[in-house]
Structure formats: C-alpha cells, structure tokens
Scaffold this active site. Structure first.
Site, PDB file in Angstrom:
ATOM      1  N   THR A 378       0.910  -1.134   0.000  1.00  0.00           N
ATOM      2  CA  THR A 378       0.000   0.000   0.000  1.00  0.00           C
ATOM      3  C   THR A 378       0.950   1.184   0.000  1.00  0.00           C
ATOM      4  O   THR A 378       2.148   0.988   0.096  1.00  0.00           O
ATOM      5  CB  THR A 378      -0.857  -0.046   1.284  1.00  0.00           C
ATOM      6  OG1 THR A 378      -1.702  -1.178   1.205  1.00  0.00           O
ATOM      7  CG2 THR A 378      -1.706   1.193   1.505  1.00  0.00           C
ATOM      8  N   THR A 396      -4.148   2.183  -2.235  1.00  0.00           N
ATOM      9  CA  THR A 396      -3.584   0.839  -2.388  1.00  0.00           C
ATOM     10  C   THR A 396      -4.249   0.042  -3.503  1.00  0.00           C
ATOM     11  O   THR A 396      -5.358   0.354  -3.937  1.00  0.00           O
ATOM     12  CB  THR A 396      -3.772   0.065  -1.052  1.00  0.00           C
ATOM     13  OG1 THR A 396      -3.070  -1.158  -1.115  1.00  0.00           O
ATOM     14  CG2 THR A 396      -5.232  -0.205  -0.747  1.00  0.00           C
ATOM     15  N   ASN A 398      -4.109  -3.146  -2.615  1.00  0.00           N
ATOM     16  CA  ASN A 398      -4.088  -4.184  -1.589  1.00  0.00           C
ATOM     17  C   ASN A 398      -2.767  -4.939  -1.678  1.00  0.00           C
ATOM     18  O   ASN A 398      -1.762  -4.453  -1.229  1.00  0.00           O
ATOM     19  CB  ASN A 398      -5.297  -5.110  -1.654  1.00  0.00           C
ATOM     20  CG  ASN A 398      -5.361  -5.977  -0.397  1.00  0.00           C
ATOM     21  OD1 ASN A 398      -4.848  -5.572   0.642  1.00  0.00           O
ATOM     22  ND2 ASN A 398      -5.943  -7.155  -0.472  1.00  0.00           N
ATOM     23  N   SER A 449     -11.087  -1.725   6.078  1.00  0.00           N
ATOM     24  CA  SER A 449      -9.677  -1.405   5.843  1.00  0.00           C
ATOM     25  C   SER A 449      -8.973  -1.138   7.165  1.00  0.00           C
ATOM     26  O   SER A 449      -9.612  -0.905   8.190  1.00  0.00           O
ATOM     27  CB  SER A 449      -9.615  -0.154   4.973  1.00  0.00           C
ATOM     28  OG  SER A 449      -8.295   0.315   4.849  1.00  0.00           O
ATOM     29  N   SER A 450      -7.649  -1.141   7.111  1.00  0.00           N
ATOM     30  CA  SER A 450      -6.851  -0.696   8.260  1.00  0.00           C
ATOM     31  C   SER A 450      -6.153   0.626   7.963  1.00  0.00           C
ATOM     32  O   SER A 450      -5.412   1.135   8.811  1.00  0.00           O
ATOM     33  CB  SER A 450      -5.786  -1.745   8.597  1.00  0.00           C
ATOM     34  OG  SER A 450      -6.380  -2.969   8.921  1.00  0.00           O
ATOM     35  N   GLY A 470       1.058  -1.463   5.232  1.00  0.00           N
ATOM     36  CA  GLY A 470       1.387  -2.550   6.161  1.00  0.00           C
ATOM     37  C   GLY A 470       0.243  -3.464   6.522  1.00  0.00           C
ATOM     38  O   GLY A 470       0.321  -4.170   7.527  1.00  0.00           O
TER      39      GLY A 470
HETATM   40  O1  DON Z   1      -7.072  -1.506   3.351  1.00  0.00           O
HETATM   41  C1  DON Z   1      -6.311  -2.273   3.939  1.00  0.00           C
HETATM   42  O2  DON Z   1      -6.272  -2.353   5.144  1.00  0.00           O
HETATM   43  C2  DON Z   1      -5.366  -3.112   3.129  1.00  0.00           C
HETATM   44  N1  DON Z   1      -5.920  -3.352   1.827  1.00  0.00           N
HETATM   45  C3  DON Z   1      -4.046  -2.442   3.057  1.00  0.00           C
HETATM   46  C4  DON Z   1      -3.030  -3.248   2.319  1.00  0.00           C
HETATM   47  C5  DON Z   1      -1.644  -2.922   2.653  1.00  0.00           C
HETATM   48  O3  DON Z   1      -1.356  -2.082   3.469  1.00  0.00           O
HETATM   49  C6  DON Z   1      -0.597  -3.719   2.005  1.00  0.00           C
HETATM   50  N2  DON Z   1       0.695  -3.120   2.231  1.00  0.00           N
HETATM   51  N3  DON Z   1       1.604  -3.303   2.864  1.00  0.00           N
END
Ligand code: DON
Length: 581
Positions: A378, A396, A398, A449-450, A470
C-alpha cells in the site's frame, strides 16, 4: 552521547576532549528533512518532487496530493494506482477537517460465498489473484472530487507530470527495481501486465533502465481531457469489464457508472492533549488507533521507557483488545451499525484497562466474540503547504501489484481489495486477520480497511501528519510513530524508523522487528506469558511517511526555533523521500 557531557554548546567527552557540537550526534536516524514553506513525503522520490513543484507553483496541499496520487500510479506501480482505492484525510488551514473515502466497492454481482467451494471451504487465490479479486476502483473519482472541492488547479496541471512519466518513461533506481522484482512472478502470469512490467524477452528490468507505460499515458491523457467520466463511463471501463468477463471476474459497466466517493466525518479523539483526526469506517484505522491510545493514556509510557517490558506489555494488551473489536464489529457504515462512539469512549477504555493484569499476558482465545467461527503493498504520503493545509493519503491495490492483472490497452493495474472482506468468518485473510459477519461480502459494500491517514493538531495548530502501508499492521505502525513522538520524545525520523512490535488479537503472538526488544525485555514478556518472536514470513512492516510541524521533535518544538516543517520518509523505503522547499 550522554547529554550530561554537553556544556555550553560544546561536547566534552569522558576523556575531557572538547568536540564541536554536531546535532546529528544524538540521532539513531538521519535528521528529518527541514523546510519552511511546504513538505511532501512519499514512497517514490519523483512523486515527492511532483508534489513540491505543485506547491511551489501556488497549488495547495490538496492539489499536491492529487498530483502525487496520479504520479505514484506511474512511478510506484506496486501500490500507487488508478485501479485501486484509498482514503484522504484533510485538515484545512482554518482547522476544518474532512475525509474522502474513495475505496473500492464490491461489484453488484458479488456474493457472500464467492470465494468458497461447494463444501464451503475457501478456494486459495480466488480473492487475491485475477479478476474475481477486483473491487470497483475509486482512485480517479477520489482525486477528482478532492481537486474540484478543495484544490485550486486544473486537471491538466495535476495529471500532466504523471502523463509525462508514463509517456517518456522514468529511470529505474535500486528501490524501483526491488519493488518490481517483488511482482515479477505475479505479473508474468498476465500477458498485458507482463508486456508492461517485463522486458520483451520476459526478463525483469535492471537499474538504470527506463520504464515507459504508453497505454497508461493514453488513459491518463483521456482522464485529463474528460475527467473521471473517461474512466467510469467510457471505453476504459468497457475494456476493464470485457477483460474481467474473459478472466472469470464479475465487474459490470453499472459498477463503474454507480461508483461514488463518500465524504465522511473523520474519527476524532484526544491523546494527552493532542487532537487526533483519522480514518472512520469503512476503515478500522482511526477508531482502533484511538481505542488503543485511550487505553494507553493512563500508563506513563514516557516514564516506563521505549521498549521496556512494562511499556510493551501495556501496548500488546491494548492492541489485543482493540483488534477484537476491529475484527468482530466494524464494517462499511452503509451496511452495518458501527459501535464507534462506544469504542471511542474513555470509560470503555478504562473498563479494558481494568481487565489488563500488570503481571500476566492476556489470552486471545478467551476474548473470542460469539459467532466467530500476503508480499503486500500500500502506500502512504503526507503533505503540508505554506498556508498550513495538511493532507494525509493512504491508497492501495491491496497486495503488491494488486490482482496482478491489466485490462489490455488500459495500462491500469487492478486491485485485489476483495480479499479485505471476510471470505469466511474465522478464516484468516492475506494479513492473518480473522474477521466476522460485519465485514461479510455484499454487493456495493466496501471491505473493512486498516488504512489510517492521520493528522494531529495541538492548540488548534497542525502538529503531525502520519500514516503507513502494512496491512493489519498499518494501525500499530501509525500508533507507534505517534507514541514515539509524544511519549518517547523521538524526532519524526527516529519515531518512524524505530523497530516495531505488533499484536492483532489472532494469531496470539507478539510480532517484533529485529532489535525491537532487548533480550531482557523478551525474557520478561515471555515469563508473563507472551508469545514473542520475529516473524520470519512477514518482512514488510510498512513504510511510514510523516511530517512534524514546528520542530523535528517535541523537545525542539517546546524550545522553539526548529524548522517549520520536518519531513521523514521511513528508512525501510527503497525509493521514497521527503522533499520540502
Ligand atoms: O485496506 C487495507 O487495510 C489493506 N488493503 C491495506 C493493504 C496494505 O497495506 C498492504 N501493504 N503493505
């Protein structure tokens, strides 16, 4: 060097030798980048430069954020995108705050069980690879709404740099190559993606070579000419829908036509006098950061010390309780009733604190709510302009390079955001998150999402802009940067670089980066019942991007005289940079 040895601006060593003062001598990290008029921190240096140029030419922080968003879609294809989605937290110079949700929505034809086989088991890869994994992208609609509502510049001005990088190419440095290599295997399975990101002989690009993305240049030029309708209502959407049908996906033209950005009230909380503004549902980020901070507020973390067993124990337990709430109760606000005010209540935090033993680790399984049965990328960037407008964006695809598919002729890498839904309650997703019904798949719903683009202010003035990629760790990475600045007095670069720990309720483990905990601390935590260890499978802890206003650290801000803007790109980043003017 011990500060006791600093006398009248001169360092006196134990041997009595006088040394000229060197400010960097205290830092475990390089100094943050200092500037007086504006700061842009992104995961790719060319995009940071684009942002600074927009600011220099009179654009505001939102203009810069939009130009950076488009530029990263070209120069940081692992996560920068127009085929994915994200969040933008905005704090305007007058103190008004707002939040744009341009995250992906589930296609109209999505079903709760679309990633399960006839026996009800998850089919591995279905929610992560190929067209069935793709959610309806939101980035273009998000950038255009941000620009129209809060920006000052024309589409042409803000998309122009991205078009030039795509059309003329950009020279790949070591960080770019490392990032592309990460995706070689995935990208080689899709002919349209391979044709862009691998050379003619299917070999990966090397440092110093130039990556040209002609189709993406044409797509961006169409958006520049006609606005977001070019993406959602014309031949670009047609091409994606066609490729989706041929590739086993369910995207329909109506999905694109109906896509809408949501402007939402951000989540707000106060931690030790600092006003925190962050992402509301459909992100769990802001709510869970605030819940953890509320729990931690009554522990004297600064006094207990960074990395001490007591500090880390309190953090782990706060994380354990908050992630249960995340995984069990949060989801898209248009579909579920999120208990946000309960989770943000300081009294609720106190109730949790009362359950935390100072001596013993909690047991995650005992917290399991009723009815419970990823290399990833991301990117986050932080911007402040001369007037004090601040913008935090996390967006992102993802997984790294998303679903690994490009609809032929568009140049657009598509996301695999559908994996963020609960494919099956109780079964972990790409990030090991075990989630529940609130985040079950439904047509038009947005997966939980995070992502946590966060802006902090103090006494009505911007103080810090922060966020990170992350996966599930975004929340704890962002949280730890905040605590490191506010409680541990680190400068913004140190706060971002400091080794991290993470707990997400399940699996019941304390993940740590190398050197995050001393042998002594690990021993004490283990004796308390914590399952502590370095995660061999997960090497990516996210590349945070932050700005501190008024000084590089709280100490410098308090003393006065620090630089106005202090930018820090995570030292874990391969090609990112903080740039100011
Ligand atoms: O929205 C989310 O929480 C995840 N799709 C984020 C993905 C992500 O951070 C991958 N990277 N390190």
């Amino acid at each position: 060097m011990d500060t006791r040895f600093m006398k009248a601006g001169v360092f006196v060593t134990a041997l009595g030798l006088a040394l000229a003062p060197v400010t960097q001598i205290y830092a475990a990290s390089p100094d943050p980048v200092a500037a007086e008029h504006g700061m842009v921190v992104t995961a790719q240096h060319l995009a940071s430069e684009v942002g600074v140029e927009v600011l220099k030419s009179g654009g505001n922080a939102v203009d810069a954020a939009v130009a950076v968003g488009y530029a990263l879609a070209v120069v940081y294809p692992t996560a920068g995108n127009i085929g994915g989605g994200g969040f933008m937290t905005i704090r305007l110079k007058d103190g008004k705050t707002t939040f744009l949700d341009f995250r992906e929505r589930a296609p109209l034809a999505a079903t709760k069980t679309m990633y399960l086989d006839d026996q009800g088991n998850i089919v591995k890869g279905r929610s992560t690879n190929g067209y069935l994994a793709v959610g309806v992208p939101g980035s273009v609609a998000g950038f255009e709404m941000a620009r129209e509502k809060y920006g000052t510049k024309s589409r042409e001005e803000l998309i122009g740099p991205a078009i030039r990088f795509a059309r003329d190419g950009f020279v790949l440095d070591q960080g770019d190559i490392a990032s592309l290599q990460n995706g070689t295997k995935k990208l080689s399975t899709d002919p349209a993606a391979a044709a862009i990101f691998l050379k003619a002989d299917a070999k990966p690009y090397a440092i110093g070579e130039t990556l040209v993305q002609a189709d993406l240049a044409a797509t961006l030029a169409a958006i520049s000419d006609k606005g977001s309708d070019a993406f959602y209502k014309g031949p670009i959407a047609d091409a994606i829908v066609k490729a989706s049908g041929a590739g086993g996906g369910v995207l329909a033209k109506a999905d694109f036509e109906q896509y809408k950005v949501r402007e939402l009230e951000p989540v707000k909380c106060n931690y030790r006098g600092y006003d925190i503004v962050s992402s509301p549902p459909p992100s769990s980020g802001g709510v869970i950061i605030c819940e953890i901070l509320n729990i931690l507020e009554n522990y004297p973390l600064g006094y207990l010390g960074y990395g001490s067993a007591e500090t880390v124990h309190a953090m782990i337990e706060a994380m354990r309780y908050a992630y249960v709430d995340r995984n069990a109760s949060l989801g898209d606000p248009d579909f579920v009733d999120n208990p946000v005010s309960k989770l943000l209540d300081k009294k609720y935090a106190k109730d949790i604190r009362d359950k935390i033993s100072p001596y013993k680790a909690g047991v995650s399984k005992e917290l399991t709510p009723k009815g419970f049965g990823e290399s990833t990328e991301t990117t986050h960037y932080s911007i402040v302009d001369d007037e004090g407008n601040a913008v935090a964006v996390t967006y992102t695809l993802n997984g790294s390079f998303g679903a690994g598919v490009v609809a032929a002729g568009t140049g657009i890498l598509l996301n695999n955001e559908m994996d963020d839904f609960t494919s099956k309650p109780g079964v972990p997703n790409l990030y090991g998150l075990v989630q529940g019904e609130a985040n079950a798949i439904q047509p038009k719903k947005t997966p939980l999402s995070s992502m946590s683009p966060t802006i902090i202010s103090k006494d009505g003035k911007p103080f810090m802009v922060i966020g990170s990629p992350g996966g599930a760790r975004i929340i704890t990475i962002t949280l730890e940067a905040i605590i490191n600045v506010i409680d541990h007095g680190m400068d913004i670069q140190e706060a971002i670089d400091a080794p991290r720990i993470h707990h997400q309720w399940l699996p019941d483990r304390v993940y740590m980066e190398p050197y995050a905990l001393s042998g002594d601390t690990m021993k004490i935590l283990t004796e308390m019942g914590h399952n502590v260890g370095i995660d061999q499978d997960w090497t990516i802890w996210g590349q945070a991007a932050g700005i501190l206003v008024g000084g590089k650290s709280l100490g410098e801000i308090t003393k006065g005289g620090g630089a106005r803007y202090n930018g820090a790109m995570d030292s874990r980043s391969g090609s990112g940079s903080a740039r100011g003017y």
